[in-house]
Design a protein around this motif. Structure first.
Motif, short mmCIF file in Angstrom:
data_model
loop_
_atom_site.label_atom_id
_atom_site.label_comp_id
_atom_site.label_asym_id
_atom_site.label_seq_id
_atom_site.Cartn_x
_atom_site.Cartn_y
_atom_site.Cartn_z
N LEU A 70 15.08 52.53 60.30
CA LEU A 70 13.91 52.48 59.41
C LEU A 70 13.06 53.74 59.54
O LEU A 70 12.57 54.28 58.55
CB LEU A 70 13.07 51.24 59.71
CG LEU A 70 13.68 49.90 59.32
CD1 LEU A 70 12.84 48.75 59.89
CD2 LEU A 70 13.78 49.76 57.80
N GLU A 71 12.89 54.20 60.77
CA GLU A 71 12.10 55.41 60.99
C GLU A 71 12.80 56.63 60.41
O GLU A 71 12.16 57.51 59.84
CB GLU A 71 11.82 55.60 62.49
CG GLU A 71 10.89 54.55 63.10
CD GLU A 71 9.48 54.62 62.51
OE1 GLU A 71 9.13 55.61 61.85
OE2 GLU A 71 8.72 53.65 62.70
N ILE A 84 20.92 44.63 60.90
CA ILE A 84 21.64 43.48 61.45
C ILE A 84 20.94 43.05 62.73
O ILE A 84 20.80 43.85 63.66
CB ILE A 84 23.12 43.83 61.74
CG1 ILE A 84 23.82 44.34 60.47
CG2 ILE A 84 23.85 42.61 62.30
CD1 ILE A 84 25.24 44.82 60.71
N SER A 85 20.46 41.81 62.76
CA SER A 85 19.77 41.28 63.95
C SER A 85 18.64 42.20 64.37
O SER A 85 18.47 42.51 65.56
CB SER A 85 20.76 41.10 65.11
OG SER A 85 21.85 40.30 64.74
N SER A 86 17.86 42.64 63.41
CA SER A 86 16.80 43.60 63.69
C SER A 86 15.49 43.17 63.05
O SER A 86 15.41 42.09 62.45
CB SER A 86 17.22 44.99 63.20
OG SER A 86 16.32 45.98 63.64
N ALA A 87 14.47 44.02 63.20
CA ALA A 87 13.15 43.73 62.64
C ALA A 87 12.88 44.65 61.46
O ALA A 87 13.14 45.86 61.53
CB ALA A 87 12.07 43.93 63.70
N LYS A 88 12.36 44.09 60.38
CA LYS A 88 12.10 44.88 59.17
C LYS A 88 10.82 45.69 59.29
O LYS A 88 10.62 46.66 58.58
CB LYS A 88 12.01 43.93 57.97
CG LYS A 88 12.30 44.60 56.64
CD LYS A 88 12.51 43.56 55.55
CE LYS A 88 12.94 44.21 54.23
NZ LYS A 88 13.19 43.19 53.19
N SER A 89 9.94 45.29 60.21
CA SER A 89 8.70 46.03 60.46
C SER A 89 8.18 45.63 61.83
O SER A 89 8.66 44.67 62.45
CB SER A 89 7.64 45.71 59.40
OG SER A 89 7.19 44.37 59.53
N ALA A 90 7.18 46.36 62.31
CA ALA A 90 6.61 46.06 63.62
C ALA A 90 6.01 44.66 63.67
O ALA A 90 5.97 44.04 64.74
CB ALA A 90 5.55 47.10 63.96
N SER A 91 5.57 44.14 62.53
CA SER A 91 4.96 42.81 62.50
C SER A 91 5.97 41.72 62.85
O SER A 91 5.59 40.59 63.18
CB SER A 91 4.34 42.53 61.13
OG SER A 91 5.35 42.54 60.12
N ALA A 92 7.27 42.05 62.76
CA ALA A 92 8.30 41.07 63.08
C ALA A 92 8.61 41.01 64.57
O ALA A 92 9.36 40.14 65.01
CB ALA A 92 9.58 41.39 62.31
N ILE A 93 8.03 41.94 65.34
CA ILE A 93 8.22 41.90 66.79
C ILE A 93 7.37 40.76 67.34
O ILE A 93 6.17 40.70 67.10
CB ILE A 93 7.79 43.22 67.45
CG1 ILE A 93 8.57 44.41 66.85
CG2 ILE A 93 7.98 43.16 68.96
CD1 ILE A 93 10.04 44.39 67.11
N GLY A 161 6.00 52.49 59.90
CA GLY A 161 5.39 52.98 58.68
C GLY A 161 5.71 52.05 57.53
O GLY A 161 6.14 50.91 57.73
N PRO A 162 5.54 52.51 56.29
CA PRO A 162 5.88 51.67 55.14
C PRO A 162 7.37 51.37 55.13
O PRO A 162 8.20 52.20 55.52
CB PRO A 162 5.49 52.55 53.94
CG PRO A 162 5.49 53.95 54.47
CD PRO A 162 5.05 53.85 55.89
N THR A 163 7.71 50.16 54.71
CA THR A 163 9.12 49.79 54.64
C THR A 163 9.81 50.61 53.57
O THR A 163 9.38 50.60 52.41
CB THR A 163 9.28 48.28 54.33
OG1 THR A 163 8.59 47.52 55.32
CG2 THR A 163 10.75 47.89 54.32
N PRO A 164 10.88 51.33 53.92
CA PRO A 164 11.58 52.14 52.92
C PRO A 164 12.16 51.27 51.81
O PRO A 164 12.33 50.05 51.97
CB PRO A 164 12.69 52.81 53.73
CG PRO A 164 12.28 52.68 55.16
CD PRO A 164 11.49 51.42 55.25
N GLU A 165 12.50 51.90 50.70
CA GLU A 165 13.17 51.17 49.62
C GLU A 165 14.61 50.86 50.02
O GLU A 165 15.20 51.51 50.87
CB GLU A 165 13.16 52.02 48.34
CG GLU A 165 11.77 52.26 47.76
CD GLU A 165 11.83 53.05 46.48
OE1 GLU A 165 12.95 53.42 46.05
OE2 GLU A 165 10.76 53.31 45.90
#
Length: 212
Positions: A70-71, A84-93, A161-165
């Motif tokens: 993402l970064e 896969i088995s990851s977080a879409k943003s820091a808020s998902a931690i 940062g902002p979630t990429p497209e």
């Protein structure tokens, strides 16, 4: 034919992708490099950028690798990011990870102890067979302790940062480490290491995404 750049999880290497069938595409493994003390995930991702050698590639990140993907996508143009088995943003931690980091309780968990998996560790990762336990144990034992120690502190303090497209999330319904209830694709009974334990189903989803 797509240009795929694969990023493995924390304490893992390219062996986690051995169960996937991506042979019809060009596969590139992004190799972890030594972190700089107190380096953020964003700063670390920027130093990995020279390994992304194709124009508008597809990034596939597992767990920690998804966060780095993402970064990377926020600093260079990519076709899509597959988590896969990851977080879409820091808020998902999970918030308790941040509590552990804030009080530096992570210091009570040594990298050396994580390199000696036990049954609780296997349960957290959702591995049950002798083969999969052996693989996970081997991967953890081969992990650099300095890298592991840095990542354990960097993940809870991640400021995404902002979630990429064009981010697509694949997550297991039985993931005990990260939750992903709003994922684009849910794998029934998939645990955190479902890229190995549920490889057939993950393959099916990946082929669908890559053929779009």
């Amino acid at each position: 034919m797509k240009e795929l750049f694969l990023l493995s999880g924390l304490g893992a290497d390219k062996r986690v992708f051995d169960y996937l069938d991506l042979g019809r595409h060009n596969i590139h493994h992004v190799n972890w490099i030594a972190p700089v003390p107190n380096e953020s995930l964003k700063e670390y991702a920027r130093r990995l950028l020279p390994q992304i050698t194709a124009h508008r590639p597809i990034l596939i990140g597992v767990s920690f690798g998804g966060m780095i993907a993402l970064e990377i996508a926020n600093i260079t143009s990519v076709e899509k990011v597959i988590l896969i088995s990851s977080a879409k943003s820091a808020s998902a931690i999970p918030s308790y990870y941040r509590v552990i980091s804030a009080f530096r309780l992570d210091r009570l968990i040594s990298p050396a102890s994580l390199k000696k998996p036990n049954e609780v560790f296997y349960w957290l990762f959702g591995v049950t067979t002798k083969e999969h336990k052996s693989l996970l144990k081997s991967i953890m034992q081969d992990t650099d302790e300095k890298f592991l120690n840095w990542a354990m502190a960097a993940i809870p303090s991640w400021m995404s940062g902002p979630t990429p497209e064009n981010v697509i999330q694949i997550h297991g319904t039985s993931d005990r480490i990260l939750k992903g209830p709003a994922a684009d694709y849910l794998v029934k009974d998939g645990g955190h290491l479902m890229v190995v334990t549920k490889a057939e189903k993950v393959n099916e989803i990946l082929h669908k995404i890559l053929d779009e």
